[in-house]
Design an enzyme around this catalytic site. Structure first.
Site: not given
Ligand code: ZN
Length: 192
Positions: A43, A48, A90-91, A132-133, A136
């Site tokens: 995701g 991000q 998380c990326l 989670h996304e 963000h």
């Protein structure tokens, strides 16, 4: 386009609703998928990649050859039920993973890249990824949701990331806050 890392200010920016989708935004979303696959993610939210837009992408298989490429524009989450705990990463926060408790089921309504509305009731991993996304988009990171007693363990890695961020900024690799905000405002002007 690149994935920005903690503590980049755009990760704390509250995204604005997208009012129209043009061909350039479609290209942006394709680039987001490419970056997500390169980073072995499942995701990725617009924040991000330093964009102020309420959109995120998901492919639960993390592989362009498998799974389904989903685009969620202006998502609204409702009917959150149950509770489940699982490790998240998380990326944008490399090297950090920790248990997060979230509702185990969620209903989502959003628009796809063609501007068509869709809705789904999600559970298990998909419910977690979407929550989670969606966080963000509100400038919330999973580390904010880690239990207080586990947070201390994350601090050294977060501090290292902050030092790395500052040294990249000192080298001129990352613009100052004012420049970042000005660029976000340009995107908001165009799409929101
Ligand atoms: Zn994330």
């Amino acid at each position: 386009m690149q994935i920005v890392s903690y503590p980049h200010p755009t990760l704390r920016h509250k995204s604005k609703a997208v009012r129209h989708v043009d061909s350039e935004l479609q290209i942006i979303v394709q680039q987001m998928f490419t970056l997500m696959y390169e980073a072995n993610g499942i995701g990725l939210a617009a924040n991000q990649v330093d964009l102020p837009l309420r959109l995120f992408i998901v492919n639960s298989e993390g592989n362009p050859e498998e799974g389904e490429e989903l685009v969620f524009i202006n998502p609204v989450l409702t009917q959150q039920e149950g509770q489940a705990e699982s490790d998240e990463g998380c990326l944008s926060i490399p090297g950090v993973s920790a248990a997060v408790t979230r509702p185990s089921q969620v209903h989502v309504e959003a628009y796809n890249l063609q501007g068509q509305p869709f809705r789904a009731t999600l559970s298990e991993m998909m419910a977690r990824v979407v929550q989670h996304e969606n966080d963000h988009l509100d400038g919330v990171l999973f580390t904010d949701r880690v239990a207080t007693e586990d947070k201390l363990e994350l601090e050294p890695t977060l501090d290292e990331l902050a030092i790395e961020f500052q040294s990249r900024r000192d080298r001129g690799d990352i613009p100052d806050d004012e420049q970042i905000l000005a660029r976000l405002a340009e995107f908001e002007e165009r799409y929101c």
